[in-house]
Enzyme design. Sequence first.
Site, PDB file in Angstrom:
ATOM      1  N   HIS A 165       5.229   6.157  11.346  1.00  0.00           N
ATOM      2  CA  HIS A 165       4.690   5.947   9.996  1.00  0.00           C
ATOM      3  C   HIS A 165       3.683   7.088   9.783  1.00  0.00           C
ATOM      4  O   HIS A 165       2.473   6.867   9.727  1.00  0.00           O
ATOM      5  CB  HIS A 165       4.017   4.564   9.964  1.00  0.00           C
ATOM      6  CG  HIS A 165       3.670   4.058   8.595  1.00  0.00           C
ATOM      7  ND1 HIS A 165       3.808   4.797   7.441  1.00  0.00           N
ATOM      8  CD2 HIS A 165       3.155   2.854   8.199  1.00  0.00           C
ATOM      9  CE1 HIS A 165       3.403   4.075   6.417  1.00  0.00           C
ATOM     10  NE2 HIS A 165       3.013   2.895   6.848  1.00  0.00           N
ATOM     11  N   ARG A 217      11.296   3.676   3.387  1.00  0.00           N
ATOM     12  CA  ARG A 217      10.911   2.726   4.452  1.00  0.00           C
ATOM     13  C   ARG A 217      12.159   1.944   4.825  1.00  0.00           C
ATOM     14  O   ARG A 217      12.896   1.474   3.947  1.00  0.00           O
ATOM     15  CB  ARG A 217       9.814   1.765   4.001  1.00  0.00           C
ATOM     16  CG  ARG A 217       9.572   0.674   5.041  1.00  0.00           C
ATOM     17  CD  ARG A 217       8.358  -0.165   4.762  1.00  0.00           C
ATOM     18  NE  ARG A 217       7.129   0.589   5.000  1.00  0.00           N
ATOM     19  CZ  ARG A 217       5.919   0.044   4.942  1.00  0.00           C
ATOM     20  NH1 ARG A 217       5.769  -1.228   4.665  1.00  0.00           N
ATOM     21  NH2 ARG A 217       4.849   0.782   5.165  1.00  0.00           N
ATOM     22  N   ARG A 223       0.799  -1.221   0.000  1.00  0.00           N
ATOM     23  CA  ARG A 223       0.000   0.000   0.000  1.00  0.00           C
ATOM     24  C   ARG A 223       0.834   1.275   0.000  1.00  0.00           C
ATOM     25  O   ARG A 223       0.596   2.179  -0.807  1.00  0.00           O
ATOM     26  CB  ARG A 223      -0.911   0.070   1.247  1.00  0.00           C
ATOM     27  CG  ARG A 223      -2.166  -0.703   1.136  1.00  0.00           C
ATOM     28  CD  ARG A 223      -2.527  -1.270   2.482  1.00  0.00           C
ATOM     29  NE  ARG A 223      -1.548  -2.263   2.838  1.00  0.00           N
ATOM     30  CZ  ARG A 223      -1.634  -3.542   2.455  1.00  0.00           C
ATOM     31  NH1 ARG A 223      -2.664  -3.945   1.795  1.00  0.00           N
ATOM     32  NH2 ARG A 223      -0.689  -4.409   2.747  1.00  0.00           N
ATOM     33  N   THR A 224       1.787   1.379   0.901  1.00  0.00           N
ATOM     34  CA  THR A 224       2.504   2.653   1.039  1.00  0.00           C
ATOM     35  C   THR A 224       3.286   2.948  -0.239  1.00  0.00           C
ATOM     36  O   THR A 224       3.207   4.047  -0.795  1.00  0.00           O
ATOM     37  CB  THR A 224       3.441   2.595   2.265  1.00  0.00           C
ATOM     38  OG1 THR A 224       2.705   2.082   3.365  1.00  0.00           O
ATOM     39  CG2 THR A 224       3.990   3.965   2.604  1.00  0.00           C
ATOM     40  N   LYS A 280      26.391  -4.120  -1.702  1.00  0.00           N
ATOM     41  CA  LYS A 280      27.870  -4.096  -1.642  1.00  0.00           C
ATOM     42  C   LYS A 280      28.350  -3.403  -0.372  1.00  0.00           C
ATOM     43  O   LYS A 280      29.552  -3.211  -0.188  1.00  0.00           O
ATOM     44  CB  LYS A 280      28.434  -3.337  -2.854  1.00  0.00           C
ATOM     45  CG  LYS A 280      28.064  -3.928  -4.192  1.00  0.00           C
ATOM     46  CD  LYS A 280      28.597  -3.010  -5.306  1.00  0.00           C
ATOM     47  CE  LYS A 280      27.833  -3.201  -6.594  1.00  0.00           C
ATOM     48  NZ  LYS A 280      28.003  -2.067  -7.512  1.00  0.00           N
TER      49      LYS A 280
HETATM   50  N1   CP Z   1      -0.284  -0.021   5.877  1.00  0.00           N
HETATM   51  C1   CP Z   1       0.917  -0.267   5.337  1.00  0.00           C
HETATM   52  O1   CP Z   1       1.933   0.365   5.663  1.00  0.00           O
HETATM   53  O2   CP Z   1       0.898  -1.236   4.360  1.00  0.00           O
HETATM   54  P1   CP Z   1       2.175  -1.718   3.540  1.00  0.00           P
HETATM   55  O3   CP Z   1       3.122  -2.361   4.512  1.00  0.00           O
HETATM   56  O4   CP Z   1       1.641  -2.680   2.509  1.00  0.00           O
HETATM   57  O5   CP Z   1       2.805  -0.504   2.911  1.00  0.00           O
END
Ligand code: CP
Length: 308
Positions: free
Chosen positions: A135, A107, A57-58, A86
């Site tokens: 997040h 991320r 999703r993100t 590396k």
């Molecule tokens: N909600 C969320 O962060 O989903 P993903 O891990 O799929 O990005």
Amino acid sequence: MKFKDHHIISMTSFSRDMIDHILQTAEKMEEIARGKRRSDLLKGKILGVLFFEPSTRTRMSFETAMLRLGGDVLNLGSVDASSIAKGETLADTIRVIDGYADSIVLRHPKEGAAHLAAEFSSVPILNAGDGAGHHPTQTLLDLYTIKRESHLDGLKIALAGDLKYGRTVHSLCYALSHYGADIKLISPDELRMPKEIINDLKSRGVHVTETDAIDPAINDVDVLYMTRIQKERFPDPAEYQKVANKLMISVETLENVKPELKIMHPLPRVNEIKPEVDATPHACYFKQAFYGVPVRMALLALVLGVIE
Ligand code: CP
């Protein structure tokens, strides 16, 4: 309100006015997010996409947001196929991509990684999750979902599941403190919300209660926010097995809830919400996943300075 060149690292730096402004901007983006109207607002802009942990999703909603606004994305792809394999450091990787992109979404499994990236980047860093840390874009889309599907002011909400490792619930609690929410925390004893967060919330005037049982706690709430047990964050797999499947929602669990209750979940779910719940008017989690697009469109347009 000026967001241009701001890094988006944690919700703790957001005032209520800032949140409201982002949510209002997202509302204006919804038609474009649904593909009903075209926009070239971000034409000529490039988003660097660096995901060191899995995501559906993100990552995809950031990419959709950029593409729907006429911009481009530059995805690092698999970490194993990049020079990180590396031994290149995060700092050096960011310094390099800083020269290729106008903003970077990151991320990373390590708490504090986004903060470190921001120190080495001249372009805005958007934290897409740093370990068990923050997040913030998930929190903004959660708030947007609550605003669109329920109400933010005077909200009664239950947060259930892994409240220890679940970064989304930590950020969401802080954000809800701006709106006078009444928060019920539902978790197995081993996965309770950290004490310092509860104390912080109480000092901000939030009414917080804790329990280990879903029923009857969810019967008077407007929103039930379920979370997955974060298996990957447990130091000992045996500890995970002790708590897996302790909190689950089925149609029977919902017999005495308010008719207008909305069930949210940041997804992915494992087995905490049975698929039969998807067909009830309470299920809101797939709408929630879509709302990530207008919210991330708003954030990108604001930090890239094409709107204020
Ligand atoms: N909600 C969320 O962060 O989903 P993903 O891990 O799929 O990005």
